[in-house]
Design an enzyme around this catalytic site. Structure first.
Site, short mmCIF file in Angstrom:
data_model
loop_
_atom_site.label_atom_id
_atom_site.label_comp_id
_atom_site.label_asym_id
_atom_site.label_seq_id
_atom_site.Cartn_x
_atom_site.Cartn_y
_atom_site.Cartn_z
N ARG A 24 -21.92 3.29 -21.57
CA ARG A 24 -21.91 1.96 -20.93
C ARG A 24 -20.90 1.87 -19.80
O ARG A 24 -21.01 1.02 -18.93
CB ARG A 24 -21.56 0.88 -21.96
CG ARG A 24 -22.53 0.77 -23.10
CD ARG A 24 -21.98 -0.13 -24.19
NE ARG A 24 -20.75 0.46 -24.73
CZ ARG A 24 -19.87 -0.18 -25.49
NH1 ARG A 24 -20.08 -1.44 -25.81
NH2 ARG A 24 -18.80 0.43 -25.94
N GLU A 29 -6.83 -0.85 -21.06
CA GLU A 29 -5.79 -1.88 -21.07
C GLU A 29 -4.84 -1.55 -19.94
O GLU A 29 -4.14 -0.54 -19.98
CB GLU A 29 -5.05 -1.86 -22.41
CG GLU A 29 -3.95 -2.90 -22.50
CD GLU A 29 -3.18 -2.79 -23.80
OE1 GLU A 29 -2.02 -2.34 -23.75
OE2 GLU A 29 -3.74 -3.15 -24.85
N GLN A 47 1.65 -14.10 -10.40
CA GLN A 47 0.52 -14.28 -9.48
C GLN A 47 -0.23 -12.97 -9.34
O GLN A 47 0.38 -11.90 -9.28
CB GLN A 47 1.07 -14.73 -8.12
CG GLN A 47 0.04 -14.96 -7.04
CD GLN A 47 0.69 -15.44 -5.74
OE1 GLN A 47 1.60 -16.25 -5.74
NE2 GLN A 47 0.21 -14.92 -4.63
N ASN A 49 -3.14 -10.97 -6.89
CA ASN A 49 -3.78 -10.98 -5.56
C ASN A 49 -4.84 -9.89 -5.51
O ASN A 49 -4.70 -8.86 -6.18
CB ASN A 49 -2.74 -10.74 -4.47
CG ASN A 49 -1.66 -11.80 -4.47
OD1 ASN A 49 -1.94 -12.98 -4.59
ND2 ASN A 49 -0.41 -11.37 -4.34
N HIS A 63 5.19 -4.77 3.72
CA HIS A 63 5.49 -6.17 3.42
C HIS A 63 6.50 -6.30 2.29
O HIS A 63 6.56 -5.46 1.39
CB HIS A 63 4.22 -6.92 3.03
CG HIS A 63 3.15 -6.86 4.06
ND1 HIS A 63 1.81 -6.93 3.75
CD2 HIS A 63 3.20 -6.71 5.41
CE1 HIS A 63 1.09 -6.86 4.86
NE2 HIS A 63 1.91 -6.72 5.87
N LYS A 73 6.07 -5.62 -7.70
CA LYS A 73 4.61 -5.55 -7.63
C LYS A 73 4.08 -4.48 -8.57
O LYS A 73 4.70 -3.44 -8.75
CB LYS A 73 4.15 -5.21 -6.20
CG LYS A 73 4.50 -6.26 -5.18
CD LYS A 73 4.04 -5.88 -3.78
CE LYS A 73 4.40 -6.98 -2.79
NZ LYS A 73 3.98 -6.64 -1.42
N HIS A 120 6.40 -2.65 0.83
CA HIS A 120 5.20 -2.04 0.28
C HIS A 120 4.08 -2.05 1.32
O HIS A 120 3.93 -3.01 2.07
CB HIS A 120 4.75 -2.81 -0.96
CG HIS A 120 3.40 -2.42 -1.44
ND1 HIS A 120 2.29 -3.21 -1.25
CD2 HIS A 120 2.98 -1.29 -2.07
CE1 HIS A 120 1.24 -2.59 -1.76
NE2 HIS A 120 1.64 -1.43 -2.25
N TYR A 133 -3.30 -6.62 -7.21
CA TYR A 133 -1.89 -6.47 -7.56
C TYR A 133 -1.29 -7.75 -8.12
O TYR A 133 -1.68 -8.84 -7.80
CB TYR A 133 -1.07 -5.96 -6.39
CG TYR A 133 -1.06 -6.78 -5.13
CD1 TYR A 133 0.05 -7.52 -4.78
CD2 TYR A 133 -2.15 -6.79 -4.27
CE1 TYR A 133 0.08 -8.26 -3.62
CE2 TYR A 133 -2.14 -7.52 -3.10
CZ TYR A 133 -1.02 -8.26 -2.78
OH TYR A 133 -0.99 -8.99 -1.61
N LYS A 170 0.38 -9.48 12.44
CA LYS A 170 1.67 -9.41 11.72
C LYS A 170 2.15 -7.97 11.63
O LYS A 170 3.33 -7.68 11.87
CB LYS A 170 1.50 -10.00 10.32
CG LYS A 170 2.68 -9.83 9.41
CD LYS A 170 2.38 -10.37 8.01
CE LYS A 170 3.47 -10.06 7.03
NZ LYS A 170 3.21 -10.61 5.71
N ASP A 171 1.25 -7.05 11.29
CA ASP A 171 1.65 -5.65 11.12
C ASP A 171 1.91 -4.97 12.46
O ASP A 171 2.82 -4.15 12.58
CB ASP A 171 0.62 -4.89 10.30
CG ASP A 171 0.57 -5.38 8.86
OD1 ASP A 171 1.54 -6.02 8.41
OD2 ASP A 171 -0.45 -5.13 8.19
#
Length: 191
Positions: A24, A29, A47, A49, A63, A73, A120, A133, A170-171
């Protein structure tokens, strides 16, 4: 049970969760707080993302968020592959401006834990790569910062050609590390 593999900079850890498969598919985990704490990771994730990068060579980074909204992270790929990088930005650290990198692969299911005090970034090695993440602090525009992905003082080997058409404003406009007040000072503790 997952295995925890410290990388060359203390505090940055590769985690390989077990996968249990049959015809299947598989079950894995990927996070259990108590087990992670037993292995030296005590981040309180608040949080999640999720990003999709359509083109191979899409780079996102480098970042970080400044204190008091600094983020640890836990990153992984759910489709495709990336080369993932953590850069020590803690002033006074013996590994300041040094980087470690690791290929994260959806097929393998490996993850990377990056403590606060590190910038990162990642570059996609396949098209249509999805990246998921967890972070230990909510997004804060006032604390959001970046460092140039191609800063020669850091010297990251991204392993694939960066698709310049996919770089965010931004980068592209990020400052060099020496021009950045990161807000982090090394306190002698392992990250």
């Amino acid at each position: 049970m997952p295995t925890f593999h410290p990388l060359a900079i203390p505090g940055v850890i590769e985690v390989r969760p077990d996968r249990f498969g049959d015809d299947r598919g598989f079950f894995s985990e990927v996070y259990r707080k108590s087990l992670w704490q037993e292995n030296g990771v005590d981040a309180d994730f608040v949080q999640d993302n999720h990003s999709l990068s359509r083109a191979k060579g899409t780079l996102r980074g480098l970042h970080f968020q400044t204190p008091p909204m600094a983020q640890a992270k836990l990153v992984r790929v759910t489709r495709g592959r990336v080369f993932d990088v953590a850069v020590d930005i803690r002033k006074g650290s013996p590994t300041y401006a040094k980087w470690v990198g690791l290929e994260l692969d959806a097929t393998l299911g490996n993850q990377l834990y990056i403590p606060a005090g590190f910038a990162h970034g990642f570059v996609t090695m396949e098209p249509d790569t999805e990246f998921l993440y967890k972070v230990s602090a909510n997004y804060s525009p006032d604390n959001d910062r970046s460092v140039r992905y191609d800063d020669p003082a850091i010297g990251i080997d991204w392993r694939v050609e960066v698709n310049q058409d996919c770089l965010s404003a931004k980068d592209k406009g990020a400052p060099l590390l020496e021009e950045t007040d990161t807000g982090f000072v090394f306190d002698g503790a392992v990250a």
